[in-house]
Design an enzyme around this catalytic site. Structure first.
Site, PDB file in Angstrom:
ATOM      1  N   TYR A  11       0.703   4.558  -2.290  1.00 55.70           N
ATOM      2  CA  TYR A  11      -0.706   4.242  -2.532  1.00 55.70           C
ATOM      3  C   TYR A  11      -1.344   3.570  -1.316  1.00 55.70           C
ATOM      4  O   TYR A  11      -2.399   4.005  -0.831  1.00 55.70           O
ATOM      5  CB  TYR A  11      -0.779   3.330  -3.760  1.00 55.70           C
ATOM      6  N   ALA A  26       0.050   3.369   1.770  1.00 50.86           N
ATOM      7  CA  ALA A  26       0.292   4.198   2.957  1.00 50.86           C
ATOM      8  C   ALA A  26      -0.719   5.331   3.077  1.00 50.86           C
ATOM      9  O   ALA A  26      -1.245   5.591   4.171  1.00 50.86           O
ATOM     10  CB  ALA A  26       1.710   4.769   2.907  1.00 50.86           C
ATOM     11  N   ASP A  33      14.693   8.194   5.446  1.00 52.23           N
ATOM     12  CA  ASP A  33      14.828   7.378   4.247  1.00 52.23           C
ATOM     13  C   ASP A  33      15.274   5.982   4.651  1.00 52.23           C
ATOM     14  O   ASP A  33      16.046   5.823   5.603  1.00 52.23           O
ATOM     15  CB  ASP A  33      15.897   8.040   3.365  1.00 52.23           C
ATOM     16  N   ALA A  54       6.380   1.430   3.452  1.00 51.12           N
ATOM     17  CA  ALA A  54       7.410   1.957   2.550  1.00 51.12           C
ATOM     18  C   ALA A  54       8.396   0.864   2.170  1.00 51.12           C
ATOM     19  O   ALA A  54       8.709  -0.020   2.962  1.00 51.12           O
ATOM     20  CB  ALA A  54       8.153   3.110   3.219  1.00 51.12           C
ATOM     21  N   SER A  55       8.860   0.935   0.931  1.00 47.31           N
ATOM     22  CA  SER A  55       9.941   0.033   0.522  1.00 47.31           C
ATOM     23  C   SER A  55      10.890   0.826  -0.357  1.00 47.31           C
ATOM     24  O   SER A  55      10.491   1.817  -0.977  1.00 47.31           O
ATOM     25  CB  SER A  55       9.389  -1.186  -0.222  1.00 47.31           C
ATOM     26  N   LYS A 104      11.401  -9.153  -1.113  1.00 51.57           N
ATOM     27  CA  LYS A 104      10.240  -9.162  -0.225  1.00 51.57           C
ATOM     28  C   LYS A 104      10.313 -10.333   0.764  1.00 51.57           C
ATOM     29  O   LYS A 104       9.972 -10.186   1.941  1.00 51.57           O
ATOM     30  CB  LYS A 104       8.946  -9.247  -1.044  1.00 51.57           C
ATOM     31  N   VAL A 152      -1.989  -9.243  -2.486  1.00 54.85           N
ATOM     32  CA  VAL A 152      -1.891  -9.618  -3.900  1.00 54.85           C
ATOM     33  C   VAL A 152      -1.937  -8.311  -4.703  1.00 54.85           C
ATOM     34  O   VAL A 152      -1.689  -7.241  -4.152  1.00 54.85           O
ATOM     35  CB  VAL A 152      -3.019 -10.603  -4.287  1.00 54.85           C
ATOM     36  N   VAL A 170      -2.880  -4.902  -5.988  1.00 55.53           N
ATOM     37  CA  VAL A 170      -3.717  -3.908  -5.301  1.00 55.53           C
ATOM     38  C   VAL A 170      -4.378  -2.972  -6.310  1.00 55.53           C
ATOM     39  O   VAL A 170      -3.713  -2.319  -7.112  1.00 55.53           O
ATOM     40  CB  VAL A 170      -2.885  -3.099  -4.284  1.00 55.53           C
ATOM     41  N   SER A 220       0.998   0.276  -9.350  1.00 56.84           N
ATOM     42  CA  SER A 220       0.242  -0.976  -9.235  1.00 56.84           C
ATOM     43  C   SER A 220      -1.025  -0.934 -10.093  1.00 56.84           C
ATOM     44  O   SER A 220      -1.615  -1.956 -10.402  1.00 56.84           O
ATOM     45  CB  SER A 220      -0.124  -1.263  -7.775  1.00 56.84           C
TER      46      SER A 220
END
Length: 344
Positions: free
Chosen positions: A14, A16, A64, A85-86, A162, A188, A190, A202
């Protein structure tokens, strides 16, 4: 003259995808990573829905965060890296290391490859979760100087991941960065418009509220920010000389309860008013329910907690000026209605 090339990780995400849109609009060439080449069409669909017709300046590479493979190729010729990315979070983890280790390792794969490719600056998308957790009896707004206290009780693995991944990035820059610059953006909650029906988690809160799935809301306060403003803050953090070595809280500076969010929706979309909740769940009831239901534990840990935030640094240092939280929340809802995600 060749366009500057920016690598954006996780292009289907979202945040990115909104960053990619703004980079292309501003004349950059963008390379984005996808976990699988099957996701290329999804990214193209999102970018086209965002108003970009020509995709000549957008390219893709499969890589990846779970391994070092292909990160060196991803960095070839790159001027800047933006890293939203996470790793995909595991909901049914047995040990918190299952969430923490991939987050930390993934950041370090990106940082090392960027340094080795002589990238000028990395902008890491961190989170408010790396700032607020574990602080009791807080009464003043959180700022970029705050870090989550990992020694406190009830720190959830997501917030730990995080915090530790952002800490790892700063440590890398300090000890092994070889002059590469780093800035972080810590959003915060999004909100903002969704471009396709394949939407971000989100925003699920808005869908659930409008569909009448929520009969009463937890007593939880939060900051909110529009995804378009989160994206613009990343671009400012990428290009401004003042941003090097700095963290930036992406927040409007407003604090809303979940009931406030429901009331904003009720006023803006009267046709859905009957479906929207008007009551809060008492803290004691929610905490008792969370004992039996692990999915409620993170929400229960946030009940009644102070959630004030300041965006003064981003405004003063970078001239960032986000739209109000109300506008972001309404934009989320309107796009969900337009796309048929929310039942009419």
């Amino acid at each position: 003259m060749a366009k500057e090339l920016v690598l954006v990780t996780g292009g289907s995400g979202y945040i990115a995808s909104n960053i990619i849109l703004q980079l292309l609009e501003q004349g950059y060439a963008v390379r984005t990573t996808v976990r699988s080449l099957d996701k290329i069409d999804r990214v193209k669909k999102i970018i086209t829905a965002g108003g970009i017709d020509k995709l000549d300046d957008l390219s893709f590479i499969e890589t990846d965060l779970s391994s070092e493979k292909n990160w060196d190729k991803a960095m070839e010729g790159v001027n800047y890296v933006i890293h939203p990315a996470s790793p995909t979070p595991k909901l049914n983890f047995k040990d918190e290391k299952e969430m923490i280790d991939p987050a930390v390792n993934g950041v370090l794969y990106v940082m090392k490859a960027a340094r080795d490719a002589n990238v000028k600056r990395v902008v890491l998308t961190s989170a408010y979760g790396a700032i607020f957790a574990g602080h009791e009896n807080r009464t003043t707004p959180y700022t970029e100087k705050d870090w989550s206290n990992l020694d406190a009780k009830n720190i959830f693995p997501y917030q730990k991941s995080k915090t530790l991944s952002e800490r790892a990035a700063w440590k890398f820059i300090e000890e092994e960065g070889n002059g590469m610059e780093l800035a972080t953006v810590n959003p915060v909650a999004v909100m903002g418009p969704i471009l396709t029906s394949d939407y971000s988690h989100s925003n699920i809160q808005i869908q659930q509220l409008l569909d009448g799935e929520v009969k009463a809301v937890p007593n939880v306060d939060s900051g909110y920010v529009d995804v378009r403003d989160v994206a613009s803050l990343h671009l400012l953090a990428m290009t401004s000389p003042k941003a090097a070595g700095e963290r930036f809280l992406a927040t409007t500076g407003e604090t809303l309860s979940m009931l406030d969010v429901a009331n904003i929706l009720r006023e803006a979309f009267p046709a859905y008013a009957a479906k929207l909740p008007t009551k809060k769940i008492p803290n004691a009831i929610l905490k008792a329910a969370a004992v039996a239901d692990p999915k409620l534990r993170m929400v229960a840990s946030l009940t009644g907690k102070y959630a004030g935030t300041s965006n003064q640094k981003a405004k003063d240092l970078l001239g960032w000026n986000p739209r109000p939280a109300r506008e972001a929340i309404i934009a989320t809802a309107q796009s969900m209605i337009d796309l048929g995600i929310v039942k009419k």
